[in-house]
Scaffold this active site. Structure first.
Site, PDB file in Angstrom:
ATOM      1  N   ASP A  14       0.798  -1.216   0.000  1.00 23.05           N
ATOM      2  CA  ASP A  14       0.000   0.000   0.000  1.00 23.05           C
ATOM      3  C   ASP A  14       0.835   1.271   0.000  1.00 23.05           C
ATOM      4  OD1 ASP A  14      -2.437  -1.350  -0.074  1.00 23.05           O
ATOM      5  OD2 ASP A  14      -2.497  -1.584   2.096  1.00 23.05           O
ATOM      6  N   ARG A  95       1.753   2.931  16.312  1.00 23.67           N
ATOM      7  CA  ARG A  95       1.207   4.059  15.544  1.00 23.67           C
ATOM      8  C   ARG A  95       1.484   5.419  16.183  1.00 23.67           C
ATOM      9  NH1 ARG A  95       1.940   0.148  12.425  1.00 23.67           N
ATOM     10  NH2 ARG A  95       0.144  -0.839  11.437  1.00 23.67           N
ATOM     11  N   ASP A 124      -6.145   1.409  11.998  1.00 18.63           N
ATOM     12  CA  ASP A 124      -4.945   2.242  11.934  1.00 18.63           C
ATOM     13  C   ASP A 124      -5.216   3.641  11.412  1.00 18.63           C
ATOM     14  OD1 ASP A 124      -3.189   0.470  13.079  1.00 18.63           O
ATOM     15  OD2 ASP A 124      -2.513  -0.384  11.189  1.00 18.63           O
ATOM     16  N   SER A 175      -1.560  -9.621   4.547  1.00 16.79           N
ATOM     17  CA  SER A 175      -1.169  -8.305   5.032  1.00 16.79           C
ATOM     18  C   SER A 175      -0.491  -8.517   6.379  1.00 16.79           C
ATOM     19  CB  SER A 175      -2.390  -7.398   5.183  1.00 16.79           C
ATOM     20  OG  SER A 175      -2.017  -6.155   5.746  1.00 16.79           O
TER      21      SER A 175
END
Length: 399
Positions: A14, A95, A124, A175
């Protein structure tokens, strides 16, 4: 004037596709920021080069391994943080640290837009943008995978058409997000929740059913911070890294769960967190020895709420800061040693000791030397039971 987009770059599908896509769609220069969180695997220099090969004007790698361990993993450990009682927040923890370095890069390179590779289905996106709202509310956010309705197939097709140097293909549909605290695997055949994970899904852990000799380890804590393994002083990063290897070799920390995402859907996730599960198990045991009963009871609720806040992307929220203060105070006496056996997919506590222990052998023993005055128990039980007795009498009258 050409705008600059600061992109959270992982080197995967991505974010690799996002670089040329943002350059074309927004006529912008893209600054790629990769943060080394101890994820291992691919060399960070290769990831830095890939960003340039995909069209970034700047490519930055931040070594944040020690920072992640000390400032994010340790607080999660002190909170015994397990979302839904099982997930040790490995992606959730990373994050807010990535956001911190994105904001720093935006200041350094004159970025006005921050971008991430999250989809509209995931948690996320919230974690990135809630963190940015707290630290740099003036920055705009673009999420190409979400805002321009990419599908995974379209992203792969775009990558192939552009000849982008990435590994994810239709033959490798998973993923994966990984860091020092663990590894998360989703999509592909795992989306059918009846399918069992195949052994090739795992990378941090060995097959727990394979025969091997047990590994015994002694973990030493000081005020809730792990400081030694088997008597060897180490940093939190070094301890987590070593336990990932040692506990992972015994298959400790495999988790296969359907979890409640923040966006309202349920999602099947497979996790590997050998060090996290080992350390949290040890820390919980030491707290049971050193933390007073009412504080321990209250802290269990605080721990759960702390995990929910971090999972939901609210690391920088006022409530999270308030809970941090209580948790930090509760760690005052959480010092001592925990002995564990790593074997067969489990980290089992076999011993615990602390100078601050609230366990009193002379009160606990049933043998000679017992100092517990049992004659006091009758009155205690009568008074403790009195509210129930009075209520029962009232119920009998009404019946």
């Amino acid at each position: 004037m050409t705008e600059r987009v600061v992109l959270a770059f992982s080197g995967g599908l991505d974010t690799s596709v996002a670089i040329p896509f943002l350059a074309e769609k927004m006529n912008a220069e893209v600054v790629a920021v990769a943060v080394d969180l101890g994820q291992g695997g691919e060399d960070m220099d290769a990831i830095q080069k890939r960003a340039m090969d995909c069209g970034a004007v700047e490519s930055v790698v931040v070594d944040a391994k020690e920072e992640f361990a000390a400032d994010f993993c340790v607080p999660a450990l002190q909170a015994n943080a397990l979302y839904m009682g099982r997930y040790p927040l490995l992606s959730s923890l990373s994050r807010p640290l990535i956001v911190k370095h994105l904001v720093s890069a935006a200041k350094r390179f004159g970025g006005t837009i921050v971008s991430h590779g999250c989809t509209g289905k995931g948690n996320d996106q919230v974690r990135f943008e809630a963190g940015l709202a707290a630290l740099a509310p003036g920055l705009k956010v673009v999420a190409p995978a979400r805002d321009f309705a990419w599908t995974r197939d379209k992203a792969i097709e775009f990558a192939e058409r552009k000849g982008l140097p990435i590994e994810t293909t239709r033959k490798n549909p998973f993923s994966i997000d990984q860091n020092l605290w663990g590894r998360a695997i989703e999509t592909g055949f795992l989306e059918d929740i009846w399918n069992a994970p195949s052994e090739d899904v795992y990378a941090y852990t060995a097959d727990p059913s394979a025969p091997r000799e047990p590994d015994e380890v002694v973990i030493t804590f000081e005020q809730g911070v792990p400081v030694q393994l088997d008597g060897r002083p180490l940093t939190p990063y070094e301890i987590i890294a070593e336990l990932n290897a040692r506990a992972g070799a015994h298959g400790v920390g495999r988790i296969d769960m359907v979890e409640d995402r923040l966006v309202g859907i349920k999602s099947r996730e497979v996790y590997e967190a050998p060090a996290a599960i080992t350390l949290i198990t040890a820390h919980q045991e030491l707290e049971s020895v050193t933390v007073e009963r009412d504080l321990a009871r209250f802290k269990r609720g605080v721990d759960q709420r702390w995990a929910e806040l971090v999972y939901d992307g609210l690391w920088y929220s006022p409530l999270k800061r308030g809970l941090d203060a209580l948790i930090a105070d509760a760690q005052r006496y959480v010092s001592g040693d925990v002995r564990m056996t790593l074997h067969g997919g489990r980290a089992t506590v076999t011993g615990r000791r602390s100078e601050h222990s609230l366990y009193d052998f002379s009160l606990a023993t049933y043998d000679t030397g017992d100092t517990f005055d049992q004659s006091l128990a009758r009155g205690f039980v009568q008074l403790f039971s009195l509210p129930s007795k009075i209520a029962a009498a009232r119920d009998a009258k009404q019946g």
